[in-house]
Design a protein around this motif. Structure first.
Motif, PDB file in Angstrom:
ATOM      1  N   GLN A  64       9.561   2.070  -8.809  1.00 51.56           N
ATOM      2  CA  GLN A  64       8.500   1.789  -7.843  1.00 51.56           C
ATOM      3  C   GLN A  64       7.696   0.560  -8.264  1.00 51.56           C
ATOM      4  O   GLN A  64       7.301  -0.263  -7.428  1.00 51.56           O
ATOM      5  CB  GLN A  64       7.594   3.000  -7.699  1.00 51.56           C
ATOM      6  CG  GLN A  64       8.250   4.157  -6.960  1.00 51.56           C
ATOM      7  CD  GLN A  64       7.413   5.419  -6.988  1.00 51.56           C
ATOM      8  OE1 GLN A  64       6.690   5.691  -7.960  1.00 51.56           O
ATOM      9  NE2 GLN A  64       7.503   6.210  -5.934  1.00 51.56           N
ATOM     10  N   GLY A  65       7.448   0.427  -9.575  1.00 51.72           N
ATOM     11  CA  GLY A  65       6.726  -0.739 -10.068  1.00 51.72           C
ATOM     12  C   GLY A  65       7.485  -2.028  -9.823  1.00 51.72           C
ATOM     13  O   GLY A  65       6.895  -3.053  -9.440  1.00 51.72           O
ATOM     14  N   LEU A  66       8.804  -2.008 -10.001  1.00 54.31           N
ATOM     15  CA  LEU A  66       9.615  -3.206  -9.765  1.00 54.31           C
ATOM     16  C   LEU A  66       9.636  -3.579  -8.281  1.00 54.31           C
ATOM     17  O   LEU A  66       9.561  -4.766  -7.924  1.00 54.31           O
ATOM     18  CB  LEU A  66      11.039  -2.969 -10.272  1.00 54.31           C
ATOM     19  CG  LEU A  66      11.185  -2.837 -11.797  1.00 54.31           C
ATOM     20  CD1 LEU A  66      12.613  -2.467 -12.167  1.00 54.31           C
ATOM     21  CD2 LEU A  66      10.764  -4.126 -12.497  1.00 54.31           C
TER      22      LEU A  66
ATOM     23  N   ASN B 251       6.187   5.635 -17.767  1.00 60.58           N
ATOM     24  CA  ASN B 251       6.989   6.394 -18.735  1.00 60.58           C
ATOM     25  C   ASN B 251       8.040   7.249 -18.034  1.00 60.58           C
ATOM     26  O   ASN B 251       8.451   8.293 -18.539  1.00 60.58           O
ATOM     27  CB  ASN B 251       6.079   7.274 -19.592  1.00 60.58           C
ATOM     28  CG  ASN B 251       5.196   8.179 -18.741  1.00 60.58           C
ATOM     29  OD1 ASN B 251       5.301   8.185 -17.519  1.00 60.58           O
ATOM     30  ND2 ASN B 251       4.332   8.942 -19.401  1.00 60.58           N
ATOM     31  N   ASP B 252       8.447   6.778 -16.856  1.00 64.62           N
ATOM     32  CA  ASP B 252       9.444   7.517 -16.087  1.00 64.62           C
ATOM     33  C   ASP B 252      10.279   6.511 -15.294  1.00 64.62           C
ATOM     34  O   ASP B 252       9.754   5.490 -14.824  1.00 64.62           O
ATOM     35  CB  ASP B 252       8.766   8.507 -15.145  1.00 64.62           C
ATOM     36  CG  ASP B 252       9.760   9.310 -14.330  1.00 64.62           C
ATOM     37  OD1 ASP B 252      10.291  10.303 -14.861  1.00 64.62           O
ATOM     38  OD2 ASP B 252      10.009   8.922 -13.176  1.00 64.62           O
ATOM     39  N   VAL B 253      11.565   6.819 -15.145  1.00 66.14           N
ATOM     40  CA  VAL B 253      12.476   5.903 -14.455  1.00 66.14           C
ATOM     41  C   VAL B 253      12.045   5.667 -13.004  1.00 66.14           C
ATOM     42  O   VAL B 253      12.073   4.542 -12.499  1.00 66.14           O
ATOM     43  CB  VAL B 253      13.917   6.449 -14.494  1.00 66.14           C
ATOM     44  CG1 VAL B 253      14.842   5.561 -13.656  1.00 66.14           C
ATOM     45  CG2 VAL B 253      14.413   6.525 -15.922  1.00 66.14           C
ATOM     46  N   SER B 254      11.630   6.719 -12.315  1.00 68.40           N
ATOM     47  CA  SER B 254      11.240   6.583 -10.910  1.00 68.40           C
ATOM     48  C   SER B 254       9.976   5.738 -10.771  1.00 68.40           C
ATOM     49  O   SER B 254       9.863   4.919  -9.853  1.00 68.40           O
ATOM     50  CB  SER B 254      11.020   7.959 -10.281  1.00 68.40           C
ATOM     51  OG  SER B 254       9.984   8.664 -10.953  1.00 68.40           O
ATOM     52  N   LEU B 255       9.035   5.887 -11.693  1.00 69.42           N
ATOM     53  CA  LEU B 255       7.822   5.065 -11.661  1.00 69.42           C
ATOM     54  C   LEU B 255       8.147   3.596 -11.939  1.00 69.42           C
ATOM     55  O   LEU B 255       7.582   2.692 -11.319  1.00 69.42           O
ATOM     56  CB  LEU B 255       6.814   5.581 -12.683  1.00 69.42           C
ATOM     57  CG  LEU B 255       5.867   6.692 -12.231  1.00 69.42           C
ATOM     58  CD1 LEU B 255       5.017   7.156 -13.398  1.00 69.42           C
ATOM     59  CD2 LEU B 255       4.987   6.220 -11.082  1.00 69.42           C
ATOM     60  N   THR B 256       9.058   3.375 -12.875  1.00 63.56           N
ATOM     61  CA  THR B 256       9.471   2.008 -13.176  1.00 63.56           C
ATOM     62  C   THR B 256      10.113   1.355 -11.957  1.00 63.56           C
ATOM     63  O   THR B 256       9.847   0.191 -11.647  1.00 63.56           O
ATOM     64  CB  THR B 256      10.455   1.992 -14.357  1.00 63.56           C
ATOM     65  OG1 THR B 256       9.831   2.546 -15.517  1.00 63.56           O
ATOM     66  CG2 THR B 256      10.899   0.568 -14.672  1.00 63.56           C
TER      67      THR B 256
ATOM     68  N   ALA C  54       0.830  -1.204   0.000  1.00 63.87           N
ATOM     69  CA  ALA C  54       0.000   0.000   0.000  1.00 63.87           C
ATOM     70  C   ALA C  54       0.870   1.263   0.000  1.00 63.87           C
ATOM     71  O   ALA C  54       0.540   2.255  -0.664  1.00 63.87           O
ATOM     72  CB  ALA C  54      -0.927  -0.006   1.211  1.00 63.87           C
ATOM     73  N   ALA C  55       1.983   1.224   0.748  1.00 66.31           N
ATOM     74  CA  ALA C  55       2.866   2.398   0.801  1.00 66.31           C
ATOM     75  C   ALA C  55       3.483   2.683  -0.567  1.00 66.31           C
ATOM     76  O   ALA C  55       3.588   3.848  -0.982  1.00 66.31           O
ATOM     77  CB  ALA C  55       3.961   2.166   1.843  1.00 66.31           C
ATOM     78  N   ILE C  56       3.885   1.643  -1.282  1.00 68.17           N
ATOM     79  CA  ILE C  56       4.465   1.838  -2.616  1.00 68.17           C
ATOM     80  C   ILE C  56       3.415   2.365  -3.582  1.00 68.17           C
ATOM     81  O   ILE C  56       3.693   3.241  -4.412  1.00 68.17           O
ATOM     82  CB  ILE C  56       5.068   0.518  -3.138  1.00 68.17           C
ATOM     83  CG1 ILE C  56       6.205   0.058  -2.225  1.00 68.17           C
ATOM     84  CG2 ILE C  56       5.572   0.679  -4.562  1.00 68.17           C
ATOM     85  CD1 ILE C  56       6.748  -1.320  -2.562  1.00 68.17           C
ATOM     86  N   VAL C  57       2.186   1.851  -3.484  1.00 64.24           N
ATOM     87  CA  VAL C  57       1.101   2.332  -4.356  1.00 64.24           C
ATOM     88  C   VAL C  57       0.837   3.817  -4.102  1.00 64.24           C
ATOM     89  O   VAL C  57       0.675   4.606  -5.047  1.00 64.24           O
ATOM     90  CB  VAL C  57      -0.179   1.507  -4.128  1.00 64.24           C
ATOM     91  CG1 VAL C  57      -1.355   2.119  -4.885  1.00 64.24           C
ATOM     92  CG2 VAL C  57       0.029   0.059  -4.578  1.00 64.24           C
ATOM     93  N   GLU C  58       0.804   4.216  -2.848  1.00 66.83           N
ATOM     94  CA  GLU C  58       0.589   5.631  -2.522  1.00 66.83           C
ATOM     95  C   GLU C  58       1.741   6.491  -3.031  1.00 66.83           C
ATOM     96  O   GLU C  58       1.526   7.604  -3.533  1.00 66.83           O
ATOM     97  CB  GLU C  58       0.436   5.803  -1.009  1.00 66.83           C
ATOM     98  CG  GLU C  58      -0.858   5.212  -0.438  1.00 66.83           C
ATOM     99  CD  GLU C  58      -2.090   5.894  -0.981  1.00 66.83           C
ATOM    100  OE1 GLU C  58      -2.003   7.074  -1.393  1.00 66.83           O
ATOM    101  OE2 GLU C  58      -3.159   5.247  -1.000  1.00 66.83           O
TER     102      GLU C  58
ATOM    103  N   ASN D 141       3.806  10.308  -7.126  1.00 62.01           N
ATOM    104  CA  ASN D 141       5.053  10.560  -7.863  1.00 62.01           C
ATOM    105  C   ASN D 141       4.918  11.811  -8.744  1.00 62.01           C
ATOM    106  O   ASN D 141       3.961  11.923  -9.521  1.00 62.01           O
ATOM    107  CB  ASN D 141       5.391   9.349  -8.729  1.00 62.01           C
ATOM    108  CG  ASN D 141       6.800   9.384  -9.267  1.00 62.01           C
ATOM    109  OD1 ASN D 141       7.250  10.400  -9.796  1.00 62.01           O
ATOM    110  ND2 ASN D 141       7.497   8.274  -9.124  1.00 62.01           N
ATOM    111  N   PRO D 142       5.850  12.748  -8.641  1.00 66.33           N
ATOM    112  CA  PRO D 142       5.780  13.974  -9.462  1.00 66.33           C
ATOM    113  C   PRO D 142       5.742  13.696 -10.965  1.00 66.33           C
ATOM    114  O   PRO D 142       5.216  14.505 -11.733  1.00 66.33           O
ATOM    115  CB  PRO D 142       7.059  14.726  -9.069  1.00 66.33           C
ATOM    116  CG  PRO D 142       7.392  14.226  -7.708  1.00 66.33           C
ATOM    117  CD  PRO D 142       6.978  12.789  -7.705  1.00 66.33           C
ATOM    118  N   ALA D 143       6.267  12.536 -11.367  1.00 65.68           N
ATOM    119  CA  ALA D 143       6.291  12.208 -12.789  1.00 65.68           C
ATOM    120  C   ALA D 143       4.895  12.006 -13.351  1.00 65.68           C
ATOM    121  O   ALA D 143       4.704  12.035 -14.573  1.00 65.68           O
ATOM    122  CB  ALA D 143       7.127  10.957 -13.026  1.00 65.68           C
TER     123      ALA D 143
END
Length: 295
Positions: free
Chosen positions: A276-278, A269-274, A169-173, A178-180
């Motif tokens: 977090q997804g991993l 479509n952003d490195v930081s989002l990727t 849940a913390a990662i989803v939030e 995420n600013p991206a």
């Protein structure tokens, strides 16, 4: 209802008359309920009832049930087949005389298979019935101890699952914030991509290019995946709170969580989002591994 693990062990012993027994139950993980019993005569007559009691108490897992039995003060009876003894002795004497050999001895003839037979003392039906009833009582005691052991392990397991859901849940939030994902950030990235294409290529339709960029931006939006992840986390928490035989439903939710996390990674479509997804996928995989132990 409490959460129960599928693994556990219990043992209960008892006696009745000359009979002594010990009932052992061991359960391990399985997709369904698989009962494997070993019960020697005359206790095999209650196997059907034993299976019914186990099926009522357990929802999932492979259960190995072993009944070890010992009977005291029951000496075996030795019987000699007189007709076979006489026939073998006569044939042996004739063969020895013809060959000029010494006649056979008694111990040699008795060693021939079929001459001597060892027979266990006959079971008293009343005593056997009482022993079988006592064995079922021991089964109930072992089942109660097994259920307690599985609940104790399930309590620890539920705490681990709750901690894993908290991390998910913390990662989803964090991904949601995420600013991206802000419109202006998405717009700037698309504008840079469009400018790079316009500067390196000729003959491109600028209007068409912007339309395609808008479509790509819409496809890259992870709002739907984030909402579904939050819904699945809430559903998993509700199941853990509910307790009982929730293993199959938790496993289904873990698969749905993994599917949404994979889609989020593919659309990011952003490195930081990727990143977090991993991390989200790693946490979900750990959650799913623990779920495999839940009844």
């Amino acid at each position: 209802m409490a959460v129960s693990s599928m693994t556990g062990f219990a043992r209960a012993a008892g006696s009745s008359g000359a009979w002594r027994w010990a009932f052992e139950l061991k359960t391990v993980n399985a997709k369904g309920l698989d009962l494997r019993l070993r019960m020697p005569p005359p206790f095999d007559r209650v196997e059907t009832e034993a299976r019914a009691r186990l099926a009522k108490a357990l929802a999932r897992g492979t259960c190995f049930g072993t009944l070890a039995v010992q009977r005291e003060g029951s000496a075996a009876e030795v019987r000699i087949d007189a007709a076979a003894l006489e026939s073998i002795a006569a044939a042996a004497r004739a063969a020895a005389a013809e060959a000029g050999l010494q006649p056979p001895t008694m111990d040699g003839i008795l060693a021939v298979r079929g001459v001597v037979e060892t027979v266990e003392a006959a079971d008293d039906e009343t005593a056997a019935a009482a022993a079988c009833a006592g064995a079922l009582t021991s089964l109930d005691e072992a089942l109660a101890a097994l259920a307690a052991a599985r609940r104790a392990e399930g309590e620890a397991l539920a705490a681990l699952l709750s901690e894993r859901l908290k991390a998910i849940a913390a990662i989803v939030e964090a991904a949601d914030a995420n600013p991206a994902r802000r419109p202006e950030a998405v717009r700037d990235r698309l504008a840079q991509s469009v400018a790079a294409l316009m500067g390196s290529s000729r003959g491109l339709d600028e209007n068409r290019l912007y339309q395609e960029a808008i479509l790509l931006a819409a496809k890259a939006d992870i709002r739907e995946e984030l909402d579904r992840l939050k819904t699945h986390v809430a559903a998993a928490r509700a199941l853990i709170e509910e307790g009982g035989a929730i293993g199959r439903r938790l496993d289904f939710l873990s698969q749905e969580l993994a599917r949404e996390a994979s889609t989020l990674c593919a659309k990011a479509n952003d490195v930081s989002l990727t990143a977090q997804g991993l991390e989200l996928r790693a946490q979900i995989e750990q959650f799913r591994e623990q779920v495999q132990n839940v009844e």
